[in-house]
Design a protein around this motif. Structure first.
Motif, short mmCIF file in Angstrom:
data_model
loop_
_atom_site.label_atom_id
_atom_site.label_comp_id
_atom_site.label_asym_id
_atom_site.label_seq_id
_atom_site.Cartn_x
_atom_site.Cartn_y
_atom_site.Cartn_z
N VAL A 71 -2.66 -46.69 2.00
CA VAL A 71 -3.53 -45.52 2.17
C VAL A 71 -3.43 -44.54 1.00
CG1 VAL A 71 -1.92 -44.15 3.60
CG2 VAL A 71 -4.38 -43.86 3.91
N SER A 72 -4.58 -43.93 0.66
CA SER A 72 -4.63 -42.89 -0.38
C SER A 72 -4.28 -41.54 0.22
CB SER A 72 -6.04 -42.76 -0.95
OG SER A 72 -6.50 -43.94 -1.49
N ALA A 73 -4.22 -40.55 -0.65
CA ALA A 73 -4.06 -39.16 -0.20
C ALA A 73 -5.37 -38.71 0.42
CB ALA A 73 -3.75 -38.30 -1.41
N MET A 74 -5.33 -37.68 1.27
CA MET A 74 -6.57 -37.12 1.82
C MET A 74 -7.48 -36.73 0.65
SD MET A 74 -5.33 -34.54 4.87
CE MET A 74 -6.99 -34.09 5.35
N GLY B 221 -7.73 -43.25 -8.72
CA GLY B 221 -8.43 -44.26 -7.90
C GLY B 221 -7.60 -45.52 -7.72
N GLY B 222 -6.31 -45.42 -8.04
CA GLY B 222 -5.45 -46.61 -8.11
C GLY B 222 -4.99 -47.22 -6.80
N SER B 223 -5.39 -46.65 -5.65
CA SER B 223 -4.94 -47.24 -4.38
C SER B 223 -5.50 -48.65 -4.15
CB SER B 223 -5.32 -46.35 -3.21
OG SER B 223 -4.62 -45.15 -3.29
N1 ASP Z 1 -5.27 -40.39 -4.55
C1 ASP Z 1 -5.48 -41.08 -5.81
C2 ASP Z 1 -6.64 -40.45 -6.55
O1 ASP Z 1 -7.27 -39.54 -6.06
C3 ASP Z 1 -5.63 -42.54 -5.66
C4 ASP Z 1 -6.84 -43.03 -4.93
O2 ASP Z 1 -7.53 -42.24 -4.29
O3 ASP Z 1 -7.11 -44.24 -4.96
O4 ASP Z 1 -6.91 -40.86 -7.65
#
Ligand code: ASP
Ligand code: MG
Length: 485
Positions: A39-42, A210-212
């Motif tokens: 899971v990513s951050a909110m 965006g690495g999730s």
């Molecule tokens: N939370 C991270 C970002 O905003 C990773 C992701 O959302 O994938 O880049």
């Protein structure tokens, strides 16, 4: 069956969305029998954490305090809403508060130092995912699953390229197998932080913004998963942005190569790097919609079924700037072009597209708007003397966007590229620059930003992609055109 399910920031953007995700996972048939969650951050959290760090480094204490207060309030309100009357609520509240106190301490040490390194930024950005895994795992326990949050800093080993660290697969694989497999064997649902990792010595790194998605693919590869599912908020990879084209259709089955090409052209449901670990291990990848979980979404595999429907896709990117550098007379030359591109590359500025015209004596560059002022500064430094003497001119011309038509070989006997050119001509879109792939099945146009919506809609209809239309029939008569290069 081991399936890695990844949920992004918008999927856990509110208490309601957290609950919907927890419902999806807890109702999945593989729950407690091989399901792994990443899971990513909110949503917005990572950006806020980063702005707070810059504010701390600049000594803007008030801005820093406002950001920590907002992060605290947002996470606490999710916890309070989801866990009302739940015995875990109090512990979660205390835990969120203690993480935010730790963040405050970190910001104040950044303030004392007055500088922010890439290493420091990764440390700060890692807070978001630490909060979301804990909340999601508790929401799953609430639904009867034996869920456990795990920090990827203990599982994914990377080099020390902060902000875009590269995983070391043998070590990562060994850790995933040692820590995660025993949990799966006990029926536990591991909930792993996306985006973050650590070096061999335990220094926190991140896999790039965006690495999730990348985390999910790495975890899938390291665990020899049967499938990796990326849950987004649209029904898979579509023929166009559904916000612009309500009738956009899902590309139901793609090959790895086709998906990588779409990701490369900027299809933002997929991070380009994501594809690599799944390709290397031949793991099927699915893109699913957390707002519409029963939709099949897009399946990406090595060899798609021969009778699947093959459609081109239109990918649009807004928020770009057109920058022009050149001479008023005919002094502009090829070494000038090379010098400009070299300076920008050294400064780490991504040039998404460029066009060079010797008759106009200028070079047009397309960069992200947030990099516009840095781009101008870099070019000013590189061409200072020529600019001062008035030999060269430099200016940010206009707001731009790119629209790419990514075709599939043999889809249309007239060729996707010439078809797209003709359609733009009929629609009256002003084309600023063009880049065409050597395969002649894909083409990217740079156009004025305010023409994106109408252009994408028109292209979608004209290429026969609107829902209900036969893809080989054109909705408008298009004059025959030779290949334009
Ligand atoms: N939370 C991270 C970002 O905003 C990773 C992701 O959302 O994938 O880049
Ligand atoms: Mg994403």
């Amino acid at each position: 069956m081991t399936i890695v399910h990844k949920f992004g920031g918008t999927s856990v953007g509110s208490a309601e969305r957290f609950a919907a995700v927890a419902d999806i996972i807890s109702q999945h048939p593989d729950i407690g029998a091989g399901a792994v969650v990443v899971v990513s951050a909110m949503s917005r959290t990572t950006n806020q954490l980063l702005s707070g760090a810059w504010a701390a480094a600049d000594g803007r204490e008030e801005a820093c305090r406002r950001i920590t207060a907002e992060l605290l309030q947002r996470h606490l309100s999710v916890v309070n809403e989801l866990f009302e009357g739940d015995p875990e609520r109090e512990e979660l509240v205390e835990w969120v508060q203690s993480r935010l106190r730790e963040l405050e301490r970190l910001y104040s040490s950044i303030g004392v130092l007055g500088e922010l390194t890439a290493r420091g930024r990764d440390h700060v950005m890692a807070f978001g995912e630490q909060l979301s895994v804990k909340i999601l795992a508790a929401a799953l326990r609430q639904r009867g699953a034996d869920a456990q949050p795990l920090l990827a800093t203990e599982l994914i080993v990377t080099d020390d390229h902060f902000e875009s660290a590269v995983p070391m697969m043998p070590q990562t694989r060994a850790r995933l197998q040692a820590h995660v497999l025993p949990l799966l064997a006990q029926g536990v649902v591991p909930v792993i932080t996306g985006f973050i990792a650590a070096t061999e010595t335990g220094v926190t790194t991140t896999l790039g913004r965006g690495g999730s998605d990348y985390t999910a693919a790495i975890v899938g590869a390291g665990l020899d998963a049967d499938e990796v599912w990326i849950w987004s908020d649209v029904n898979g990879i579509l023929t166009a942005d559904p916000n612009l084209v309500p009738g956009a259709r899902t590309l139901r089955e793609l090959s790895y190569i086709e998906a990588a090409e779409l990701a490369y052209y900027g299809a933002d449901v997929l991070h380009p790097k994501t594809i690599r670990p799944v390709i290397e291990n031949g793991i099927p990848l699915r893109i699913k919609n957390s707002l519409d979980p029963t939709d099949a979404g897009t399946l990406i595999v090595e060899t798609p079924k021969p009778n699947r429907t093959r459609l081109p896709a239109i990918i649009s990117t807004t928020g770009l700037s057109l920058i022009a550098i050149g001479s008023l007379d005919d002094a502009w030359s090829l070494p000038g072009v090379a010098r400009a591109l070299q300076a920008l590359s050294e400064a780490g500025i991504d040039v998404l597209m460029f066009s060079q015209s010797f008759s106009e004596h200028s070079l047009n560059l397309i960069v992200r708007r947030q990099e516009q002022s840095r781009c101008l500064k870099v070019l000013q430094a590189a061409f200072g003397e020529e600019l001062q003497r008035g030999r060269y001119s430099l200016d940010a011309r206009e707001r731009a966007a790119t629209v790419s038509v990514v075709g599939v070989p043999g889809w249309n006997e007239r060729g996707t590229v010439s078809h797209a050119f003709a359609a733009l001509g009929i629609q009256g879109t002003r084309v600023i620059a063009v880049a065409q792939a050597a395969t002649e099945t894909s083409v990217s146009f740079c156009i004025p930003e305010d023409q994106v919506a109408e252009t994408v809609c028109f292209l979608h209809r004209d290429l026969g992609l609107d829902e209900g239309l036969d893809c080989r029939l054109h909705s408008l008569p298009v004059p025959a055109v030779e290949h334009v290069r």
